[in-house]
Each structure stands twice: as C-alpha cells, then as structure tokens.
Design a protein around this motif. Structure first.
Motif, PDB file in Angstrom:
ATOM      1  N   SER A  36      60.860  70.526  56.343  1.00 16.62           N
ATOM      2  CA  SER A  36      59.413  70.408  56.180  1.00 16.62           C
ATOM      3  C   SER A  36      58.688  70.634  57.505  1.00 16.62           C
ATOM      4  O   SER A  36      57.563  71.131  57.528  1.00 16.62           O
ATOM      5  CB  SER A  36      59.049  69.037  55.607  1.00 16.62           C
ATOM      6  N   GLU A  37      59.346  70.307  58.625  1.00 15.14           N
ATOM      7  CA  GLU A  37      58.737  70.542  59.936  1.00 15.14           C
ATOM      8  C   GLU A  37      58.646  72.033  60.242  1.00 15.14           C
ATOM      9  O   GLU A  37      57.631  72.504  60.765  1.00 15.14           O
ATOM     10  CB  GLU A  37      59.550  69.839  61.025  1.00 15.14           C
ATOM     11  N   LYS A  39      58.428  74.478  58.055  1.00 14.84           N
ATOM     12  CA  LYS A  39      57.382  75.048  57.206  1.00 14.84           C
ATOM     13  C   LYS A  39      55.995  74.671  57.719  1.00 14.84           C
ATOM     14  O   LYS A  39      55.079  75.487  57.701  1.00 14.84           O
ATOM     15  CB  LYS A  39      57.572  74.601  55.762  1.00 14.84           C
ATOM     16  N   PHE A  70      53.697  68.514  55.917  1.00 17.23           N
ATOM     17  CA  PHE A  70      53.730  69.662  55.009  1.00 17.23           C
ATOM     18  C   PHE A  70      53.396  69.138  53.616  1.00 17.23           C
ATOM     19  O   PHE A  70      54.150  68.360  53.042  1.00 17.23           O
ATOM     20  CB  PHE A  70      55.116  70.321  55.054  1.00 17.23           C
ATOM     21  N   GLN A  72      53.324  70.217  50.560  1.00 13.47           N
ATOM     22  CA  GLN A  72      54.193  70.458  49.413  1.00 13.47           C
ATOM     23  C   GLN A  72      55.486  69.653  49.469  1.00 13.47           C
ATOM     24  O   GLN A  72      56.188  69.548  48.481  1.00 13.47           O
ATOM     25  CB  GLN A  72      54.528  71.952  49.285  1.00 13.47           C
ATOM     26  N   ALA A  73      55.827  69.061  50.622  1.00 14.24           N
ATOM     27  CA  ALA A  73      57.071  68.308  50.737  1.00 14.24           C
ATOM     28  C   ALA A  73      56.960  66.932  50.082  1.00 14.24           C
ATOM     29  O   ALA A  73      57.965  66.376  49.645  1.00 14.24           O
ATOM     30  CB  ALA A  73      57.467  68.167  52.203  1.00 14.24           C
ATOM     31  N   TRP A  76      59.770  64.039  50.430  1.00 15.27           N
ATOM     32  CA  TRP A  76      60.786  64.344  51.453  1.00 15.27           C
ATOM     33  C   TRP A  76      60.171  64.945  52.694  1.00 15.27           C
ATOM     34  O   TRP A  76      60.768  65.787  53.347  1.00 15.27           O
ATOM     35  CB  TRP A  76      61.839  65.287  50.875  1.00 15.27           C
ATOM     36  N   GLY A  77      59.005  64.498  53.056  1.00 13.26           N
ATOM     37  CA  GLY A  77      58.333  65.007  54.249  1.00 13.26           C
ATOM     38  C   GLY A  77      58.945  64.447  55.523  1.00 13.26           C
ATOM     39  O   GLY A  77      60.062  63.929  55.529  1.00 13.26           O
ATOM     40  N   HIS A  78      58.199  64.505  56.592  1.00 10.74           N
ATOM     41  CA  HIS A  78      58.686  64.041  57.893  1.00 10.74           C
ATOM     42  C   HIS A  78      57.621  63.180  58.564  1.00 10.74           C
ATOM     43  O   HIS A  78      56.451  63.219  58.200  1.00 10.74           O
ATOM     44  CB  HIS A  78      59.029  65.239  58.786  1.00 10.74           C
TER      45      HIS A  78
END
Length: 156
Positions: A36-37, A39, A70, A72-73, A76-78
């Motif tokens: 995600s990072e 992207k 992000f 759309q993540a 499960w993002g960051h």
C-alpha cells in the motif's frame, strides 16, 4: 511527479536539507515498503522534510517520513509515519556510522524516487548543521550568482 536525471521519477524532495546542512557525502539506499505504501507513493503526496535516518542495532532506519494512506487498501493499509528499514551494504553502513559518530553529523534524506526499473530508492546524505552565518553566506553567494547571470544575459 517530476522526472529527474537518468529517468528517475522523483516522489519527494527535501529542499530544506541543503539550506540547513552542509552535505558532505551522499548515497543511494533501498527502502523496505509495504504494497500500500508503494501504491501511495506512485500517487504522490509523500513528505520527507521532517524525517531523518538513524543507525540502530546494526541497521539503518528512516524515521518520521510521511507516506499518505492508500484509500483503496482500507483494512490492510499502513501507518503513515512508521519506521522504515533502509537497505545499504555493510561497508556503506559502517561509513555512515563512522560519519554520524563524529561531532555534529547526521543522516538526512535528500530525495525519494523510483529508479528507471520502478524500484523505490532514497538518496541520503551525511550532513553537518549550518550556523546562521553560514546560511547567510550561502544565500549571499546564491544571490550574487543570480545577479551575475542576469547581468551577463542583459549584455550578451
């Protein structure tokens, strides 16, 4: 995203670093990122101006760099400002550690970019802080160079 030398796509640049520090040496480091990072970096909006690098436990870490979430993540993002491991070989790490152990030296990130192969890289520099008089001197030299170019352009 700006395109730099050699086809690099520059994502974030630390312009304040050259104003606040004397950059004595620089090198390219890989950076460990989550999907995600990567992207989010491709979309832009990253900031490395307030960040720095530190040698801890025989590893190099990037601290306080901002990579936007992000959208759309979702689940499960960051984390935006998490510590990220920087990848350098042992010889470069020893050189960085030696530079930092000297008085007044620090490791500052200069540019975050994608190389022509599409891999995220970070250009870091070993730097020494400038005092106010040094900053004024640099500004005076830059102003004179600009005025000199203007005068030569007007005459020629």
């Amino acid at each position: 995203m700006a395109v730099g030398k050699d086809g690099r796509r520059i994502v974030a640049e630390n312009r304040k670093a050259r104003h606040a520090y004397f950059i004595e040496d620089d090198l390219e480091a890989g950076i460990m990122l989550q999907g995600s990072e990567v992207k989010a970096l491709r979309q832009g909006g990253a900031n490395i101006a307030e960040s720095y690098a530190s040698v801890e436990g025989g590893e190099l870490w990037l601290i306080n760099a901002y990579i936007p979430p992000f959208k759309q993540a979702k689940t499960w993002g960051h984390e935006e400002r998490r510590r990220r491991k920087l990848l350098v070989n042992a010889r470069e790490l020893a050189k960085l550690h030696q530079g930092v152990s000297r008085e007044g030296m620090t490791i500052v990130p200069l540019e975050l970019y994608f190389n022509p192969k599409g891999v995220a890289k970070l250009k870091i520099g070993v730097a020494k802080g400038k005092k106010m008089a040094d900053k004024r001197e640099t500004e005076k030299a830059r102003d004179w160079a600009r005025d000199k170019a203007r005068l030569l352009r007007a005459r020629g």
